[in-house]
Design an enzyme around this catalytic site. Structure first.
Site, mmCIF file in Angstrom:
data_model
loop_
_atom_site.group_PDB
_atom_site.id
_atom_site.type_symbol
_atom_site.label_atom_id
_atom_site.label_comp_id
_atom_site.label_asym_id
_atom_site.label_seq_id
_atom_site.Cartn_x
_atom_site.Cartn_y
_atom_site.Cartn_z
ATOM 1 N N LYS A 60 5.741 -6.675 6.818
ATOM 2 C CA LYS A 60 6.834 -5.749 6.488
ATOM 3 C C LYS A 60 7.070 -4.862 7.698
ATOM 4 O O LYS A 60 6.147 -4.600 8.483
ATOM 5 C CB LYS A 60 6.439 -4.886 5.287
ATOM 6 N N HIS A 85 7.829 1.351 8.544
ATOM 7 C CA HIS A 85 8.957 2.165 8.091
ATOM 8 C C HIS A 85 8.746 3.658 8.348
ATOM 9 O O HIS A 85 7.696 4.059 8.864
ATOM 10 C CB HIS A 85 9.312 1.863 6.628
ATOM 11 N N HIS A 104 5.548 5.364 7.461
ATOM 12 C CA HIS A 104 4.421 5.148 8.373
ATOM 13 C C HIS A 104 4.568 5.982 9.638
ATOM 14 O O HIS A 104 3.578 6.356 10.259
ATOM 15 C CB HIS A 104 4.312 3.665 8.738
HETATM 16 N N1 ARG Z 1 -0.921 0.420 3.753
HETATM 17 C C1 ARG Z 1 -0.715 1.553 2.883
HETATM 18 C C2 ARG Z 1 0.781 1.845 2.724
HETATM 19 O O1 ARG Z 1 1.553 1.481 3.566
HETATM 20 C C3 ARG Z 1 -1.400 2.805 3.374
HETATM 21 C C4 ARG Z 1 -2.895 2.705 3.467
HETATM 22 C C5 ARG Z 1 -3.537 4.018 3.267
HETATM 23 N N2 ARG Z 1 -4.953 4.015 3.423
HETATM 24 C C6 ARG Z 1 -5.861 3.677 2.505
HETATM 25 N N3 ARG Z 1 -7.128 3.730 2.842
HETATM 26 N N4 ARG Z 1 -5.515 3.345 1.306
HETATM 27 O O2 ARG Z 1 1.172 2.459 1.764
#
Ligand code: ARG
Length: 571
Positions: free
Chosen positions: A127, A130, A133
């Site tokens: 993906k 975005h 992030h």
């Molecule tokens: N990949 C997740 C997202 O884009 C965020 C990860 C956050 N970190 C974690 N340890 N859960 O929403």
């Protein structure tokens, strides 16, 4: 030189009160006309059996210049002792400290020997990266920098979303409709198209979902073909992310992902079972959190599939085993707050002492004025496009304001991206941020370019005086020439800066640093407009004003660095 501390020591010996208590009582008067430091005498009334204003008078009389040479004036105002600091003494001390440390002024060793993990950015494979992030990346990177600046031993972690049932769908779609050449060229765009096509087709053909599920099972069994494709999807995605990280000046000590913990579920389940925390509910395994005011934390799905919070529990244990962290920060959008509160509570209920070091650092959304687009829900804005637009707009402004500038493109890159980053970091993190290009890029608002411009102004003044970055302005400095109001405002901000950095780290709030940068830039500009810096025929005045200029330059540069923003020398 710590003036609060020096005053507290003196007052402690005079009153017999504990030093700690006095230190805490000393404040900065709201109205600077009253004084620079104030000590309220209320708490002494009982012990000394006198009214606070009388005590204030006695203390004021005892605080002489002989006791504390930096005192300019002491006044008792009602129950307060108000102290005016000698401006030239203050300026001399502050400048000596700043000029010695340079852009590292405010760095400290308070974090020595403590391990801090900062997990941020963490985009989802296949993906686009975005805007959400981007927020995580900017806030996380500032905390990463700030903790390091304070002496903590930091490890930064990018925890990719690289596991889940979506990969079964993507593999199915690729094998049916994909072409290697096409995907190599289009990267994430191509993968997103395949994913969308999968859902469109699956609406009419349910067997596709079965195929996808079959791939998930094969992956769990270690199927080579599936893994090879999955690794390729990761590589393709990282190509886009790496391009962005380069432009954003970000790199990580560790890039890992959820997949690393996909086979650690048994350990979590066994540990939870051992503690009697696991319950069955409609075929799934959960930890009941009703007593803690939260919905249950899902640990295993009814089909045995693994879950996001379960992977986080496994990852947190692994991080603790590996690093024995004092703190482990997780920077994500605030829509994940409940999820983090739940699994962190589970870790606490497991009896892990280190659970207290787990900190979720949530933040609000980035909203755009044009179309009022909420990017977490609606359409995805590509960060690449956003950065390009910021840089193009910065370039147009530079063309207009300073057409003869050298390296216009390089400066536009730093100014445009800096404007975007600063715009996000300027509000307290839980607030939603409304982006407006005009406001963000303005050279005279509370913006990144405004701070960068003040820095460039300092550089240009020093260059005009023929002084480079390592010129010695401290030797022979006569700070009596810096006793005016404008210089004092600058000194006060320089003096307070190290505390602001600590506060920003303690509260996980980059905006405290960003605001301080704007205040300092404003104070310098006021000084610059009120006083001629390169005065002729008065070398001591000139040196003092240049020293102030060099100190501001260093602190603006250091502060922008903490916020991960470049500071061009001319713009
Ligand atoms: N990949 C997740 C997202 O884009 C965020 C990860 C956050 N970190 C974690 N340890 N859960 O929403």
């Amino acid at each position: 030189m710590n003036y609060e501390q020096a005053l507290a020591t003196q007052l402690a010996s005079h009153t017999g009160l504990p030093l700690e208590e006095i230190s805490q009582a000393i404040e900065t008067p709201q109205d600077p006309k009253l004084g620079d430091l104030a000590f309220p005498c209320f708490r002494l009334a009982k012990a000394m059996k006198k009214a606070p204003p009388i005590i204030a008078h006695e203390i004021a009389a005892s605080l002489t210049n002989a006791a504390l040479p930096w005192i300019d004036e002491v006044r008792a105002t009602g129950p307060y002792v108000n102290v005016m600091i000698s401006r030239s003494d203050f300026a001399a001390n502050v400048l000596a400290a700043v000029l010695e440390a340079g852009p590292r002024y405010g760095a400290s060793t308070v974090g020595d020997g403590q391990k801090v993990l900062v997990e941020y950015s963490s985009p989802n494979i296949a993906k686009h990266f975005h805007v959400g992030h981007l927020g995580s990346t900017m806030i996380g990177k500032t905390l990463d920098n700030t903790y390091r600046f304070l002496g903590y031993d930091v490890t930064s972690i990018n925890y990719l979303g690289d596991w889940g049932t979506q990969f079964g769908k993507l593999i199915t779609a690729y094998l049916k409709w994909g072409s290697k050449e096409e995907i190599e060229k289009t990267e994430i765009d191509g993968l997103v198209k395949l994913y969308v096509k999968f859902h469109e087709e699956a609406d009419n053909d349910a067997s596709l979902n079965d195929e996808a599920r079959a791939w998930v099972v094969r992956m769990q069994e270690g199927n080579e073909e599936g893994f090879a494709l999955w690794r390729w999807f990761i590589d393709l995605s990282l190509r886009e992310y790496e391009r962005l990280y380069k432009r954003l000046r970000v790199s990580f000590d560790e890039t890992t992902g959820e997949s690393r913990y996909s086979d650690k579920m048994d350990a979590v389940v066994n540990a939870l079972t051992g503690k009697g925390l696991l319950q069955e509910s409609e075929g799934a395994q959960i930890v009941d959190l009703e007593a803690h005011g939260m919905p249950p934390c899902l640990i295993l799905r009814s089909d045995g599939g693994t879950l996001y919070p379960t992977r986080d529990i496994a990852a947190a244990s692994d991080r603790y085993e590996t690093y024995k962290f004092t703190k482990c920060l997780y920077v994500t959008g605030n829509e994940q707050s409940l999820n983090f509160a739940q699994w962190m509570k589970v870790v606490e209920l497991m009896g892990h002492e280190w659970a207290k070091g787990l900190v979720h650092v949530p933040y609000g959304m980035l909203l755009f004025e044009e179309g009022k687009l909420s990017t977490r829900r609606g359409q995805v804005i590509k960060v690449d496009d956003l950065l390009n637009e910021a840089v193009a707009k910065a370039k147009a402004i530079i063309e207009e304001k300073n057409p003869g500038l050298a390296n216009k493109d390089a400066v536009a890159e730093v100014v445009g991206i800096g404007a975007l980053v600063f715009g996000k970091l300027y509000t307290s993190r839980m607030k939603d941020t409304m982006f407006s290009w005009d406001r963000m890029l303005s050279f005279d608002g509370e913006t990144g370019p405004y701070v960068q411009y003040a820095h460039a102004r300092c550089c240009s003044v020093l260059a005009k005086a023929g002084l480079g970055a390592d010129a010695d302005l401290a030797t022979g400095l006569d700070a009596t020439h810096l006793a005016d109001n404008e210089a004092f405002t600058v000194m006060r901000l320089l003096y307070d800066y190290p505390d602001r950095i600590k506060e920003a780290a303690e509260k996980y709030e980059p905006f405290l640093i960003a605001r301080h940068m704007v205040a300092l830039a404003q104070a310098y500009n006021a000084f610059y407009h009120q006083h001629i810096i390169l005065v002729e025929n008065a070398p001591e005045v000139r040196q003092a004003r240049l020293a102030l200029t060099a100190a501001v330059r260093d602190v603006l540069k250091g502060g922008l660095e903490l916020l991960n923003i470049g500071a061009p020398e001319s713009m």
